[in-house]
Enzyme design. Structure first.
Site, PDB file in Angstrom:
ATOM      1  N   PHE A 362       1.083  -1.252  -0.212  1.00 44.72           N
ATOM      2  CA  PHE A 362       0.346  -0.069  -0.285  1.00 44.72           C
ATOM      3  C   PHE A 362       1.254   1.044  -0.028  1.00 44.72           C
ATOM      4  O   PHE A 362       1.768   1.248   0.147  1.00 44.72           O
ATOM      5  CB  PHE A 362      -1.146  -0.423   0.596  1.00 44.72           C
ATOM      6  CG  PHE A 362      -0.079  -0.466   2.562  1.00 44.72           C
ATOM      7  CD1 PHE A 362       0.465  -0.447   3.067  1.00 44.72           C
ATOM      8  CD2 PHE A 362      -1.552  -0.926   3.597  1.00 44.72           C
ATOM      9  CE1 PHE A 362       0.805  -0.177   4.358  1.00 44.72           C
ATOM     10  CE2 PHE A 362      -1.447  -1.028   5.001  1.00 44.72           C
ATOM     11  CZ  PHE A 362      -0.438  -0.655   5.320  1.00 44.72           C
ATOM     12  N   GLU A 363      -0.146   2.430  -0.489  1.00 52.32           N
ATOM     13  CA  GLU A 363       0.651   3.932  -0.385  1.00 52.32           C
ATOM     14  C   GLU A 363       1.766   3.478  -1.814  1.00 52.32           C
ATOM     15  O   GLU A 363       2.733   4.114  -1.893  1.00 52.32           O
ATOM     16  CB  GLU A 363       1.853   4.420   0.409  1.00 52.32           C
ATOM     17  CG  GLU A 363       0.811   4.508   2.015  1.00 52.32           C
ATOM     18  CD  GLU A 363      -0.507   5.367   1.876  1.00 52.32           C
ATOM     19  OE1 GLU A 363      -0.322   5.568   0.570  1.00 52.32           O
ATOM     20  OE2 GLU A 363      -0.486   5.949   2.998  1.00 52.32           O
ATOM     21  N   GLY A 364       1.593   3.166  -2.905  1.00 47.65           N
ATOM     22  CA  GLY A 364       2.097   2.448  -3.995  1.00 47.65           C
ATOM     23  C   GLY A 364       3.269   1.375  -3.734  1.00 47.65           C
ATOM     24  O   GLY A 364       3.794   1.504  -2.770  1.00 47.65           O
TER      25      GLY A 364
END
Length: 379
Positions: A362-364
């Protein structure tokens, strides 16, 4: 063990001490119960809010702590060392407050921000969709203008605190193209808004992750943050900070795994000696410790650049990449140190290993971080 931190002020040292006290009293005794039962820790985030831990990076005039990112991230790390799910949700809440603070009008900030920073209103970040994760420009959830506001229709996905949050930083399409995405401060309860069942996740069980279904829910016009079409700019401005938050959480998780492995290795004996005194195990633990220290230095470097007003986007991606890969490696090695016991739920290292995996996603994803870093090198 408590990390010996180099903090910029005595106030920051007091804040870390307070965080450790709260984490040891409120988080550590409850984590196994809620993670095993997959139950939400009701009231816990209000406790963190009353302690001032949910608005640390925002100005005092709105009820924030006016702390530099260097300090805030170390608070997150302390929370993650005790309970990764709570630390991640704290990072997401801080991320969800960013659009209002950075792009909202003064009237909007005065109306909503104090309750958000005090923990009276907990936030979620609603950017991803089932077919639009890292590719945020392909969002299809629509916000169509109607009298007095916007009618929202579509599906959002992977929302931390989904169904529990009091507000969401919502990104929806108001026009075609990459300049057609807008940002809204959406209430957590609205006619026409429902949430899916919590995702059956590998880890972070205590805080739900859900989809959201917008079926013609109407948002008042003053819920628009910034200008129409400014949504992707707002989203991307916050993501660098969000990546630093996850980097700190991952480092705290790795520290917890290291602490458990070291404690076990100091107590367990084999062939007449503590296993930490066997070079094969001792060197493995040394590599784990070096990796955790290096990860911490990486996120602190990025945070200090941010605090000094210097570009930090590449460093944020480096920190997210390095810290989350470190968490995956260190938690895996911690299971190895504990041997068969590490594979059981009698010790927390198997949970740490499961929790570390999502940090790389997550968050890229870490593949996206490599793309960001490589593009920076080619510029």
């Amino acid at each position: 063990m408590d990390v010996d931190r180099l903090l910029p002020t005595p106030e920051a040292a007091d804040l870390i001490a307070l965080t450790r006290e709260i984490a040891d009293k409120e988080l550590a005794p409850r984590v196994e119960e809620h993670e095993n039962a997959e139950t939400y820790p009701e009231g816990l985030f209000a406790t963190l809010g009353r302690a001032g831990l949910l608005g640390l990076v925002y100005p005092e005039e709105y009820g924030g702590g006016a702390q530099p990112y260097e300090v805030y991230l170390q608070v997150l790390e302390e929370l993650a060392t005790r309970w990764a799910a709570v630390a991640v949700a704290t990072s997401v809440h801080t991320l969800a407050c960013h659009p209002l603070y950075a792009f909202g009008t003064e009237a909007q900030k005065e109306r909503w921000l104090p309750a958000m920073l005090a923990g009276e209103a907990i936030g979620g970040y609603s950017l991803s969709e089932p077919q639009a994760g890292s590719d945020a420009a392909s969002l299809t959830c629509k916000a169509e203008p109607v009298d007095g506001g916007y009618r929202v229709t579509g599906t959002k996905a992977w929302i931390t605190h989904g169904g529990k949050a009091d507000f969401y930083a919502l990104f929806a399409r108001t026009a075609p193209g990459t300049r057609g995405v807008s940002c809204f401060l959406a209430p957590g309860a609205a006619d026409g808004l429902t949430f899916g069942a919590p995702e059956r996740k590998m880890g972070l069980h205590a805080v739900p992750t859900t989809a959201a279904y917008w079926d013609g829910a109407v948002l008042d016009a003053d819920r628009l943050i910034g200008a129409e079409g400014q949504g992707l700019q707002i989203a991307f401005s916050a993501l660098d900070c969000g990546r630093l938050g996850i980097a700190a959480c991952a480092t705290g998780l790795a520290q917890a795994a290291l602490d458990t492995a070291v404690a076990y290795a100091n107590e367990r004996t084999a062939f007449g000696r503590r296993i930490i005194d066997h070079q094969g195990l001792g060197f493995l633990l040394a590599d784990m410790a070096a990796a955790v220290d290096s990860a911490r230095a990486t996120y602190l470097d990025a945070a200090r650049r941010r605090d000094r007003g210097r570009p930090f986007s590449r460093q944020a991606s480096v920190a997210k990449l390095v810290c989350t890969d470190t968490a995956m490696k260190v938690t895996t090695d911690a299971v190895q140190v504990l041997g068969g016991y590490g594979y059981t739920r009698d010790f927390p290292v198997e949970r740490y290993m499961r929790e570390a995996k999502i940090m790389q996603i997550f968050e890229g994803t870490n593949q996206i971080q490599r793309l960001v870093i490589s593009r920076g090198l080619a510029a």
